[in-house]
Design an enzyme around this catalytic site. Structure first.
Site, short mmCIF file in Angstrom:
data_model
loop_
_atom_site.label_atom_id
_atom_site.label_comp_id
_atom_site.label_asym_id
_atom_site.label_seq_id
_atom_site.Cartn_x
_atom_site.Cartn_y
_atom_site.Cartn_z
N VAL A 84 -8.47 10.10 -4.50
CA VAL A 84 -7.37 9.39 -3.62
C VAL A 84 -6.79 9.50 -2.63
O VAL A 84 -7.10 10.76 -2.07
CB VAL A 84 -6.21 9.61 -4.95
CG1 VAL A 84 -4.79 9.22 -4.14
CG2 VAL A 84 -6.40 8.64 -6.12
N ASP A 85 -6.58 8.40 -1.64
CA ASP A 85 -6.25 8.69 -0.19
C ASP A 85 -4.66 8.30 -0.22
O ASP A 85 -4.21 8.92 0.82
CB ASP A 85 -6.78 7.66 0.54
CG ASP A 85 -8.32 7.65 0.83
OD1 ASP A 85 -9.09 6.66 0.98
OD2 ASP A 85 -9.11 8.80 0.85
N ALA A 86 -4.03 7.92 -1.09
CA ALA A 86 -2.72 7.60 -1.07
C ALA A 86 -1.93 7.74 -2.34
O ALA A 86 -2.53 7.16 -3.53
CB ALA A 86 -2.44 6.07 -0.49
#
Lengths: 347, 367
Positions: free
Chosen positions: A61-63
């Site tokens: 996950v990036d955010a």
């Protein structure tokens, strides 16, 4: 799920256009049910957030999208471990976004609340349902000569004013009374073109009547709900009726269903995508409520993590009548960091 | 939620459709009388119980009811009058509007009485008790006794009596004086009512709103003193007191509380509590046939011998139809001819006319 951000946006816009005629429940696809090889529905597949899962989640996950009430704070009290968790996630390069259905504050006012609690969060990272209501009217090119009647608090008024709209109602009307006697005539402004309803602790009969007259008698008047949460942690010690209460009151007198702009409607997601340019598959929605937060995340194609620090208990999650299954569940936000190897070691 | 499995099934079906979160609480009492009155006559429990579900639009009925022929304009008054023994009248929009009598009402009631007809007044307006309505009739020069009046305030108290609601339990009221008076008459202890309209809350750290754990029922009706304190109190009782009943006097969307215009009705306050509890209420007022069964039982009358006269399709007319009565819609209240004839309306009374005094004028014209 979506190869490109464009494809994700296209899908969300298509879904958004169905918002205009249906209640939030009927306009959304049903929650994904897991089917086994022979086609039968399997029981809940929510996994507890154990160390391996936590690490895998953080890596994929990036955010992180966070709900606020019951996740970051309860009323005006921070939930334990939150500051450290947010700091660790930021340090490891994750984007943080806050998506709240609580319409009592504007984005600006929320930023001030975060600051007062010692959290470093800026206005551009916050997406409140008060902001959603104003953006909805903007996107529809709501005429500037029309007015908006508000059953709700300062947050909605501020966002509407910032977007250039004229408002009536709000907390001030909480002091107004009605006189039910012969020949008494209750006036209402015929130029009201939209009624926005959100959480309102100053709710009273005057406001209900005003909104009812606008919706029933002003041709084409829109009925917009910031959200329909039944209850929420407005204070740290207990739950309080949410916007779902005020919205249902107006449904009861108008016999109309509102356009819902807050979770689980994915309306706000468009704004998030425009700002952060991350695929929804690389996002994780963290919330305490199944029928708003988790449904929002699933409908947008995000990973979902339910925290048990708010309105939902383990038995609610495991109740046979529950059809909304988050990917993961944990006791609170700090578990994401505490259970994840790379984050606890500060890598 | 209720006593017998048959009735509780009906409410489970409704509450599931309204995405209720609360598990079925244990039953408070086991009385069975008059429960069938709370179900539509098509008692197929799997069909959507529109009486108890959220009001969507005019004309939504149980799918098991056969489509009716379009309403006829009333012409042969004698035939109608001779075919029934009792006339049931709604009040707001039929007898009066606010505090103003509708034209020709006194003469009409006199005429019907002189023909030996029984008159009964059935109103969803819970702001007054039967006694207080008796006084209102008197002030307007109409001779109607308390025993001929059935208000939804009375219905709420009568319902609790019919299920042997324990006298040591309390009732929290979101509503006005009428409900309080009827509860008191029936021997129940209550909390709430208009007084709580002055109470304020402070949403700040450390603030805890207490509620009486002895409340066994929350009764919700029209309340001009509606506020957040009451919503929270009612919500806490329904959500946290095991087996707590959620009773609605009625769900009328709007009503003629003054003669000049429509006002948001009990449906608004009831909607609010549905919104915060995610539960559906037990409705004791029209179109639920609870009051119909009660008065038929009390006066020993056959429902086929009754004509229900009202101004609202989804309460008055549906009430009459569900009870198996003849129905007459008057256009002196909330419903216009256009609404009656709209393609989206599926509730067709047997007859319609402008106002009840037509029973006199049309009769005279026919001579």
């Amino acid at each position: 799920m979506f190869a490109t951000r464009t494809a994700a946006l296209r899908s969300l816009r298509a879904r958004r256009s169905s918002l205009t005629s249906h209640s939030f429940l009927s306009s959304l696809p049903p929650p994904a049910a897991m089917t086994t090889a022979n086609g039968t529905k399997s029981p809940s597949t929510s996994q507890p957030l154990l160390p391996q899962a936590a690490q895998s989640l953080v890596d994929s996950v990036d955010a992180f999208l966070f709900d606020c009430d019951g996740v970051i704070w309860k009323g005006d009290k921070l939930i334990e471990g939150v500051p450290h968790a947010l700091q660790a996630l930021r340090s490891s390069g994750k984007k943080l976004v806050f998506v709240t259905n609580n319409s009592t504050k504007s984005r600006k006012q929320y930023a001030r609340k975060f600051t007062s609690l010692g959290l470093d969060v800026c206005e551009e990272e916050i997406f409140s349902s008060s902001f959603a209501a104003a953006m909805f009217l903007k996107l529809r090119n709501f005429p500037r000569e029309k007015k908006v009647y508000v059953i709700g608090e300062e947050g909605i008024l501020e966002e509407l004013k910032q977007a250039g709209f004229s408002c009536l109602g709000g907390p001030e009307d909480g002091k107004k009374k009605v006189e039910l006697k012969t020949n008494f005539w209750f006036e209402h402004d015929k130029s009201v073109g939209a009624v926005v309803v959100g959480l309102d602790q100053y709710i009273n009969y005057y406001k209900l009547q005003y909104a009812t007259l606008c919706i029933r008698e002003n041709p084409g008047c829109l009925f917009i709900a910031t959200n329909r949460d039944a209850v929420g942690h407005m204070t740290d010690l207990q739950e309080w009726p949410g916007a779902g209460c005020m919205v249902a009151a107006v449904c009861g007198s108008t016999q109309k269903e509102p356009i819902v702009v807050g979770k689980p409607s994915t309306f706000l997601m468009d704004f998030l995508l425009e700002r952060f340019q991350i695929d929804t598959t690389r996002m994780c929605m963290v919330g305490d409520r199944l029928d708003t937060d988790i449904l929002f995340g699933k409908n947008a194609g995000c990973k979902t993590l339910l925290v048990l620090s708010g309105v939902t208990t383990m038995s609610d999650l495991q109740d046979p009548s529950n059809e909304i299954h988050p990917d993961y569940y944990a006791s609170s936000v700090s578990d994401v960091v505490d259970l994840s190897d790379s984050l606890t070691k500060g890598q | 939620m209720l006593m017998s499995s048959g009735v509780s099934d009906a409410f489970l079906a409704v509450s599931a459709s309204a995405s209720s979160r609360s598990p079925t609480p244990p039953a408070l009492a086991t009385g069975r009388r008059l429960f069938s009155a709370l179900l539509p006559p098509s008692s197929s429990l799997s069909s959507s119980n529109r009486h108890f579900g959220p009001r969507r639009r005019l004309g939504r009925r149980s799918s098991t009811m056969a489509a009716r022929a379009a309403a006829q304009r009333l012409e042969n008054v004698d035939e109608l009058i001779d075919s029934v023994e009792t006339f049931l009248f709604d009040c707001d929009g039929v007898i009066w509007k606010g505090d103003k009598l509708i034209d020709g009402v006194p003469g009409t009631l006199d005429m019907l009485r002189s023909k030996g007809k029984r008159l009964v007044f059935v109103t969803n307006n819970s702001t007054k008790s039967r006694k207080q309505y008796g006084k209102k009739f008197e002030t307007l020069g109409l001779s109607v006794t308390e025993e001929e009046i059935f208000a939804s305030s009375f219905a709420a108290a009568a319902y609790l009596k019919s299920i042997d609601f324990p006298k040591d339990k309390k009732v929290y009221v979101i509503g006005e004086d009428g409900i309080l008076k009827e509860l008191e008459l029936a021997g129940y202890q209550y909390l709430g009512g208009p007084e709580d309209g002055d109470k304020k809350i402070e949403l700040k750290p450390g603030f805890l709103m207490e509620h009486d754990h002895n409340v066994g029922a929350v009764v919700v009706g029209f309340d001009r003193y509606f506020n957040y304190y009451k919503v929270q109190y009612g919500t806490l009782c329904v959500r946290e007191n095991p087996g707590c009943l959620f009773i609605a006097t009625n769900r009328d969307a709007v009503t003629h509380l003054t003669d000049a215009q429509e006002w948001a009705g009990g449906g608004s306050m009831v909607g609010a509590i549905c919104g915060s509890t995610q539960r559906e209420p037990l409705v004791v007022g029209k179109p639920s046939t609870f009051m119909m069964d009660y008065l038929a039982n009390k006066f020993g009358i056959l429902k086929s011998q009754i004509c229900m006269v009202g101004d609202r399709l989804d309460t008055d007319i549906l009430f009459g139809q569900n009870g198996g009565c003849k129905t007459l819609l008057v256009l002196s209240g909330v419903t216009s001819l256009q609404m009656l004839q709209s393609p989206s309306n599926s509730i067709q009374p047997d007859f319609y006319t402008n106002k009840i005094s037509d029973l006199v004028t049309l009769k005279a014209a026919a001579v």
